[in-house]
Design a protein around this motif. Structure first.
Motif, PDB file in Angstrom:
ATOM      1  N   TRP A  81       0.808  -1.021   0.093  1.00  0.00           N
ATOM      2  CA  TRP A  81      -0.054   0.187  -0.030  1.00  0.00           C
ATOM      3  C   TRP A  81       0.936   1.200  -0.190  1.00  0.00           C
ATOM      4  N   GLN A  82       0.672   2.156  -0.931  1.00  0.00           N
ATOM      5  CA  GLN A  82       1.476   3.109  -1.088  1.00  0.00           C
ATOM      6  C   GLN A  82       0.589   4.403  -0.813  1.00  0.00           C
ATOM      7  N   ALA A  83       1.048   5.360  -0.062  1.00  0.00           N
ATOM      8  CA  ALA A  83       0.261   6.883   0.317  1.00  0.00           C
ATOM      9  C   ALA A  83       0.246   7.464  -0.812  1.00  0.00           C
ATOM     10  N   VAL A  84      -0.757   8.081  -1.142  1.00  0.00           N
ATOM     11  CA  VAL A  84      -0.914   9.121  -2.225  1.00  0.00           C
ATOM     12  C   VAL A  84      -1.315  10.508  -1.813  1.00  0.00           C
ATOM     13  N   ASP A  85      -2.222  10.723  -0.744  1.00  0.00           N
ATOM     14  CA  ASP A  85      -2.591  12.001  -0.543  1.00  0.00           C
ATOM     15  C   ASP A  85      -3.206  11.765   0.773  1.00  0.00           C
TER      16      ASP A  85
ATOM     17  N   SER B  34      -0.531  15.288  14.994  1.00  0.00           N
ATOM     18  CA  SER B  34       0.068  16.517  15.278  1.00  0.00           C
ATOM     19  C   SER B  34      -0.641  17.432  14.254  1.00  0.00           C
ATOM     20  N   ALA B  35      -0.873  18.745  14.479  1.00  0.00           N
ATOM     21  CA  ALA B  35      -1.527  19.434  13.535  1.00  0.00           C
ATOM     22  C   ALA B  35      -0.541  20.152  12.899  1.00  0.00           C
ATOM     23  N   ILE B  36       0.885  20.141  13.490  1.00  0.00           N
ATOM     24  CA  ILE B  36       2.093  21.086  12.930  1.00  0.00           C
ATOM     25  C   ILE B  36       2.329  20.402  11.447  1.00  0.00           C
ATOM     26  N   GLU B  37       2.248  19.030  11.638  1.00  0.00           N
ATOM     27  CA  GLU B  37       2.574  18.269  10.408  1.00  0.00           C
ATOM     28  C   GLU B  37       2.109  18.726   9.017  1.00  0.00           C
ATOM     29  N   SER B  38       2.734  18.361   7.881  1.00  0.00           N
ATOM     30  CA  SER B  38       2.065  18.534   6.613  1.00  0.00           C
ATOM     31  C   SER B  38       0.544  18.372   6.466  1.00  0.00           C
ATOM     32  N   PRO B  39      -0.177  19.369   6.218  1.00  0.00           N
ATOM     33  CA  PRO B  39      -1.632  19.344   6.060  1.00  0.00           C
ATOM     34  C   PRO B  39      -2.437  18.503   5.086  1.00  0.00           C
ATOM     35  N   SER B  40      -1.465  17.943   4.225  1.00  0.00           N
ATOM     36  CA  SER B  40      -1.968  17.160   3.139  1.00  0.00           C
ATOM     37  C   SER B  40      -0.800  16.360   2.534  1.00  0.00           C
TER      38      SER B  40
ATOM     39  N   PRO C 201       1.297  12.831   0.756  1.00  0.00           N
ATOM     40  CA  PRO C 201       1.569  11.429   1.188  1.00  0.00           C
ATOM     41  C   PRO C 201       2.269  11.406   2.523  1.00  0.00           C
ATOM     42  N   ALA C 202       3.072  12.276   3.190  1.00  0.00           N
ATOM     43  CA  ALA C 202       3.635  12.576   4.240  1.00  0.00           C
ATOM     44  C   ALA C 202       2.567  12.419   5.364  1.00  0.00           C
ATOM     45  N   ARG C 203       1.558  13.288   5.112  1.00  0.00           N
ATOM     46  CA  ARG C 203       0.429  13.345   6.026  1.00  0.00           C
ATOM     47  C   ARG C 203      -0.294  12.035   6.109  1.00  0.00           C
ATOM     48  N   ALA C 204      -0.721  11.343   5.104  1.00  0.00           N
ATOM     49  CA  ALA C 204      -1.482  10.261   4.898  1.00  0.00           C
ATOM     50  C   ALA C 204      -0.718   9.216   5.706  1.00  0.00           C
ATOM     51  N   ARG C 205       0.675   8.858   5.697  1.00  0.00           N
ATOM     52  CA  ARG C 205       1.456   8.180   6.233  1.00  0.00           C
ATOM     53  C   ARG C 205       1.298   8.460   7.794  1.00  0.00           C
TER      54      ARG C 205
END
Length: 255
Positions: free
Chosen positions: A100-104, A156-162, A164-168
């Motif tokens: 499974w690969q995160a997209v968004d 954390s709300a500080i992380e990317s809001p959207s 692949p990184a947010r999905a992971r």
């Protein structure tokens, strides 16, 4: 493939044509080979193009043919066996699962069918993770994973809001929950435009829709709606439980 005129048969003409075409695929064509266009095929078999399309659609549904953008109709390879059943107390697509690969990841109000399965209020926004499942280098499924904020309180709300990184991050936090169980349903559907694009299919192509409800802490922790390619996938179920089969007016269990 020689010219064959279809005689009057008791079964529907398109079904008989499907059988004839299936035999021709075994003897006259190689995997990946492009079929002649509809006009030529209809002329060879002496049938209307509408009848031919019905036969081709049935062969596509059975996984014998693939329709590809900009290519045409090709002979499909054997279906891939894709396991969709895990132990009842394990998450699907864990952090070490590279299939499974995160997209968004976005936040939005969930559609009504999913809302009925989630423990959230109408109009409440949830995390929606989009992932692609890859098997043998081929995309075989597109998933929308609906995760309420209450299931990932430490996110954390500080992380990317959207992205692949947010999905992971959402998936990682979700998997910290102890899973109590899951239930799953499978039904035949048609590919939506966004799923079709990611799976290299045409909109409306036959797909298998696997809906999974993950249970934790006495409620629903998340809901997954995964769309699998029906032409290349053969879903397999392990020892985690029975596959539920529903018929109009009745329900029963089948192993």
């Amino acid at each position: 493939m020689g010219t064959t005129q279809l005689e009057s048969v008791p079964e529907p003409k398109y079904w008989h044509l499907k059988t004839v075409l299936s035999e021709a695929l075994d003897s006259d064509f190689a995997v990946g080979e492009i079929l002649p266009n509809e006009r030529e095929l209809a002329a060879r078999f002496g049938v209307a193009r509408a009848t031919l399309r019905q036969a081709l659609e049935q062969l596509e549904l059975e996984g014998r043919l693939q329709r590809r953008r900009g290519v045409g109709t090709t002979v499909a390879p054997p279906r891939l066996g894709v396991a969709v059943s895990t132990a009842q107390h394990d998450w699907t697509g864990g952090g070490a699962d590279e299939a499974w690969q995160a997209v968004d990841c976005t936040t939005a109000v969930v559609p009504a069918p999913v809302l009925a399965m989630l423990d959230v209020e109408s109009g409440e926004r949830v995390h929606i993770v989009r992932r692609i499942r890859v098997t043998q280098g081929q995309p075989v499924a597109a998933e929308l994973l609906y995760v309420p904020s209450s299931s990932v309180p430490e996110l954390s709300a500080i992380e990317s809001p959207s992205g692949p990184a947010r999905a992971r991050s959402v998936v990682r936090e979700l998997h910290r929950l102890g899973l109590d169980g899951q239930d799953r349903s499978v039904e035949l559907g048609s590919a939506r435009a966004d799923d079709a694009k990611e799976l290299d299919r045409l909109p409306g192509a036959p797909v298998l829709v696997v809906t999974t409800r993950y249970l934790a802490a006495g409620g629903t922790a998340a809901v997954s709606v995964a769309t699998y390619r029906a032409d290349t996938c053969r879903l397999t179920f392990g020892d985690s439980g029975d596959l539920e089969i529903s018929h109009p007016g009745q329900e029963r269990k089948a192993s």
